[in-house]
Motif scaffolding. Structure first.
Motif, PDB file in Angstrom:
ATOM      1  N   LEU A  46     -14.809 -13.351  43.325  1.00 15.49           N
ATOM      2  CA  LEU A  46     -16.063 -13.943  42.854  1.00 15.49           C
ATOM      3  C   LEU A  46     -16.239 -13.724  41.355  1.00 15.49           C
ATOM      4  O   LEU A  46     -16.762 -14.589  40.646  1.00 15.49           O
ATOM      5  N   ILE A  47     -15.823 -12.559  40.899  1.00 13.50           N
ATOM      6  CA  ILE A  47     -15.924 -12.269  39.468  1.00 13.50           C
ATOM      7  C   ILE A  47     -14.924 -13.107  38.689  1.00 13.50           C
ATOM      8  O   ILE A  47     -15.254 -13.704  37.655  1.00 13.50           O
ATOM      9  N   GLU A  48     -13.710 -13.169  39.179  1.00 14.35           N
ATOM     10  CA  GLU A  48     -12.681 -13.956  38.497  1.00 14.35           C
ATOM     11  C   GLU A  48     -13.082 -15.419  38.409  1.00 14.35           C
ATOM     12  O   GLU A  48     -12.893 -16.069  37.369  1.00 14.35           O
ATOM     13  N   ALA A  49     -13.690 -15.940  39.481  1.00 14.85           N
ATOM     14  CA  ALA A  49     -14.103 -17.342  39.490  1.00 14.85           C
ATOM     15  C   ALA A  49     -15.192 -17.630  38.461  1.00 14.85           C
ATOM     16  O   ALA A  49     -15.330 -18.764  37.993  1.00 14.85           O
ATOM     17  N   ALA A  50     -15.975 -16.599  38.111  1.00 12.65           N
ATOM     18  CA  ALA A  50     -17.048 -16.784  37.130  1.00 12.65           C
ATOM     19  C   ALA A  50     -16.531 -16.880  35.704  1.00 12.65           C
ATOM     20  O   ALA A  50     -17.287 -17.204  34.786  1.00 12.65           O
ATOM     21  N   GLN A  51     -15.255 -16.545  35.490  1.00 12.43           N
ATOM     22  CA  GLN A  51     -14.608 -16.623  34.179  1.00 12.43           C
ATOM     23  C   GLN A  51     -15.408 -15.898  33.090  1.00 12.43           C
ATOM     24  O   GLN A  51     -15.807 -16.486  32.089  1.00 12.43           O
ATOM     25  N   PRO A  52     -15.622 -14.605  33.292  1.00 14.54           N
ATOM     26  CA  PRO A  52     -16.435 -13.863  32.318  1.00 14.54           C
ATOM     27  C   PRO A  52     -15.678 -13.568  31.025  1.00 14.54           C
ATOM     28  O   PRO A  52     -14.453 -13.447  31.016  1.00 14.54           O
ATOM     29  N   ASP A  53     -16.449 -13.428  29.958  1.00 16.78           N
ATOM     30  CA  ASP A  53     -15.906 -12.908  28.697  1.00 16.78           C
ATOM     31  C   ASP A  53     -15.947 -11.385  28.702  1.00 16.78           C
ATOM     32  O   ASP A  53     -15.205 -10.741  27.953  1.00 16.78           O
ATOM     33  N   GLY A  90      -8.718  -5.571  33.492  1.00 17.56           N
ATOM     34  CA  GLY A  90      -7.406  -5.527  32.850  1.00 17.56           C
ATOM     35  C   GLY A  90      -6.601  -6.781  33.122  1.00 17.56           C
ATOM     36  O   GLY A  90      -5.951  -7.324  32.224  1.00 17.56           O
ATOM     37  N   ARG A  91      -6.632  -7.254  34.375  1.00 15.48           N
ATOM     38  CA  ARG A  91      -5.887  -8.472  34.722  1.00 15.48           C
ATOM     39  C   ARG A  91      -6.447  -9.694  34.014  1.00 15.48           C
ATOM     40  O   ARG A  91      -5.704 -10.609  33.648  1.00 15.48           O
ATOM     41  N   LEU A  92      -7.776  -9.704  33.824  1.00 15.89           N
ATOM     42  CA  LEU A  92      -8.411 -10.839  33.158  1.00 15.89           C
ATOM     43  C   LEU A  92      -8.399 -10.701  31.636  1.00 15.89           C
ATOM     44  O   LEU A  92      -8.788 -11.638  30.936  1.00 15.89           O
ATOM     45  N   ALA A  93      -7.982  -9.534  31.147  1.00 21.74           N
ATOM     46  CA  ALA A  93      -7.954  -9.243  29.710  1.00 21.74           C
ATOM     47  C   ALA A  93      -9.338  -9.380  29.084  1.00 21.74           C
ATOM     48  O   ALA A  93      -9.514  -9.981  28.021  1.00 21.74           O
ATOM     49  N   VAL A  94     -10.332  -8.790  29.775  1.00 25.06           N
ATOM     50  CA  VAL A  94     -11.693  -8.778  29.243  1.00 25.06           C
ATOM     51  C   VAL A  94     -12.196  -7.338  29.218  1.00 25.06           C
ATOM     52  O   VAL A  94     -11.766  -6.507  30.034  1.00 25.06           O
ATOM     53  N   PRO A  95     -13.107  -6.997  28.311  1.00 28.67           N
ATOM     54  CA  PRO A  95     -13.654  -5.632  28.271  1.00 28.67           C
ATOM     55  C   PRO A  95     -14.605  -5.383  29.442  1.00 28.67           C
ATOM     56  O   PRO A  95     -15.215  -6.314  29.983  1.00 28.67           O
ATOM     57  N   LEU A  96     -14.739  -4.125  29.793  1.00 29.82           N
ATOM     58  CA  LEU A  96     -15.678  -3.686  30.823  1.00 29.82           C
ATOM     59  C   LEU A  96     -16.615  -2.654  30.229  1.00 29.82           C
ATOM     60  O   LEU A  96     -16.173  -1.705  29.572  1.00 29.82           O
ATOM     61  N   ILE A  97     -17.912  -2.840  30.449  1.00 29.30           N
ATOM     62  CA  ILE A  97     -18.905  -1.839  30.067  1.00 29.30           C
ATOM     63  C   ILE A  97     -19.375  -1.146  31.341  1.00 29.30           C
ATOM     64  O   ILE A  97     -19.933  -1.781  32.236  1.00 29.30           O
ATOM     65  N   GLN A  98     -19.141   0.150  31.427  1.00 34.03           N
ATOM     66  CA  GLN A  98     -19.565   0.950  32.571  1.00 34.03           C
ATOM     67  C   GLN A  98     -20.875   1.655  32.232  1.00 34.03           C
ATOM     68  O   GLN A  98     -20.962   2.388  31.245  1.00 34.03           O
ATOM     69  N   ILE A  99     -21.912   1.412  33.025  1.00 33.07           N
ATOM     70  CA  ILE A  99     -23.196   2.083  32.820  1.00 33.07           C
ATOM     71  C   ILE A  99     -23.169   3.420  33.557  1.00 33.07           C
ATOM     72  O   ILE A  99     -22.971   3.477  34.777  1.00 33.07           O
ATOM     73  N   SER A 100     -23.348   4.491  32.819  1.00 32.10           N
ATOM     74  CA  SER A 100     -23.302   5.825  33.411  1.00 32.10           C
ATOM     75  C   SER A 100     -24.626   6.550  33.166  1.00 32.10           C
ATOM     76  O   SER A 100     -25.645   5.922  32.902  1.00 32.10           O
ATOM     77  N   THR A 101     -24.612   7.850  33.253  1.00 34.23           N
ATOM     78  CA  THR A 101     -25.857   8.606  33.356  1.00 34.23           C
ATOM     79  C   THR A 101     -25.811   9.950  32.643  1.00 34.23           C
ATOM     80  O   THR A 101     -24.731  10.529  32.444  1.00 34.23           O
ATOM     81  N   ASP A 102     -26.988  10.454  32.302  1.00 33.82           N
ATOM     82  CA  ASP A 102     -27.126  11.797  31.761  1.00 33.82           C
ATOM     83  C   ASP A 102     -26.761  12.862  32.786  1.00 33.82           C
ATOM     84  O   ASP A 102     -26.505  14.022  32.440  1.00 33.82           O
ATOM     85  N   TYR A 103     -26.710  12.498  34.065  1.00 35.19           N
ATOM     86  CA  TYR A 103     -26.405  13.463  35.118  1.00 35.19           C
ATOM     87  C   TYR A 103     -24.954  13.910  35.114  1.00 35.19           C
ATOM     88  O   TYR A 103     -24.570  14.758  35.940  1.00 35.19           O
ATOM     89  N   VAL A 104     -24.130  13.380  34.219  1.00 40.99           N
ATOM     90  CA  VAL A 104     -22.762  13.906  34.097  1.00 40.99           C
ATOM     91  C   VAL A 104     -22.784  15.275  33.413  1.00 40.99           C
ATOM     92  O   VAL A 104     -21.778  15.986  33.418  1.00 40.99           O
TER      93      VAL A 104
END
Length: 305
Positions: A46-53, A90-104
């Motif tokens: 579903l993500i790949e089909a959306a063709q994200p940047d 990685g396969r789509l060659a696009v960046p990923l932003i991971q939302i994390s937390t102060d709880y680390v």
């Protein structure tokens, strides 16, 4: 700028949709039941089909106390989900932003946490989010981790909404005063995430735009301070007065421990991406006004009565 965001109903997802409407960004929100990152066979097509940047990994298991009894579920969503998304990015060659937390972090540091501080989560939720960070960063140097904390908004469940709900029938509330952080409007966070995404896509050669960043509101306060800010606004607008009894963490036991210090130093974000969150008190009133207008209209009657 086409951005796929995981999750459909989360505070940040809905805030991104709202903020993107007035920008050049198109948000495609994908979540359950169509995309369930808590399962091994999640349909990432579903993500790949959306063709994200760019992909924003915002879906998360956020029930901090419940996670202590459901560690497998927490790690499935908060660790294995981001790991799968990072592999797809990685396969789509696009960046990923991971939302994390102060709880680390364990909360023991007396000053605000910086990106180079060593994490040390004290609960399952924080541990699962840290493992998700590590999976994303290990997958590609193009990926980004953004740590946030104490999120509230006009959407979903959050501290501000809980305080307004309880204000309807209580004159005094007991609120923890020895945990300190920076209450962060998800609307402000959405502005920051969109800024980071735009910068990364505009300058793929700038390696410093990647890595770990803290996105915390300016200033600091305790949960009791946050509650007093909420009730001060409420009294000014409606005449409804609610007091705050400041208590310690020990007086309000929970299944999971919380960090005593959740302050996130965000200087790196300002210097590298040119974005700085507003002071936390400046963002409270607009969110409260929207909540009262939509979910808590009965509070408006306080002044009349």
């Amino acid at each position: 700028m086409r951005i796929v965001v995981t999750g459909k109903t989360g505070q940040l997802v809905r805030s991104l949709q709202e903020r993107a409407a007035a920008s050049d960004a198109q948000i495609i929100a994908l979540g359950r039941p169509e995309l369930d990152l808590g399962t091994a066979d999640a349909d990432l097509g579903l993500i790949e089909a959306a063709q994200p940047d760019l992909i924003v990994s915002a879906a998360a298991y956020t029930a901090v106390d419940k996670a202590e009894d459901e560690p497998d579920a927490a790690f499935a969503i908060n660790t294995e989900g981001p790991r799968a998304l990072a592999a797809l990015a990685g396969r789509l060659a696009v960046p990923l932003i991971q939302i994390s937390t102060d709880y680390v972090f364990d909360g023991s540091k007396p000053t605000p946490w910086v990106e180079t501080d060593k994490p040390g989560p004290i609960g399952v939720y924080g541990a699962s989010k840290l493992a998700g960070e590590e999976a994303v960063l290990a997958a590609s140097p193009d990926n980004i981790v953004i740590r946030v904390g104490w999120v509230y908004s006009p959407f979903g469940g959050n501290f501000a909404k809980t305080m307004l709900r309880l204000a309807g029938d209580r004159d005094t509330l007991r609120v923890v005063a020895d945990q300190v952080g920076g209450p962060s409007s998800a609307l402000d966070l959405a502005d920051g995430v969109l800024t980071v995404a735009r910068n990364v896509l505009a300058a793929p050669e700038r390696r410093e735009l990647r890595g770990v960043f803290h996105m915390g509101a300016g200033g600091e306060g305790s949960w009791a301070d946050f509650a007093e800010e909420i009730f001060g606004w409420l009294e000014q607008q409606t005449g409804r007065r609610v007091g705050v009894e400041r208590i310690t963490t020990d007086q309000y036991p929970t299944r999971a421990r919380r960090p005593a210090n959740s302050r996130l130093e965000s200087t790196k974000l300002a210097e590298v991406h040119g974005f700085r969150m507003p002071p936390w008190r400046a963002s409270v009133a607009p969110v409260l006004q929207r909540l009262v207008d939509t979910d808590f209209q009965h509070l408006k009657a306080s002044r009349a009565s």
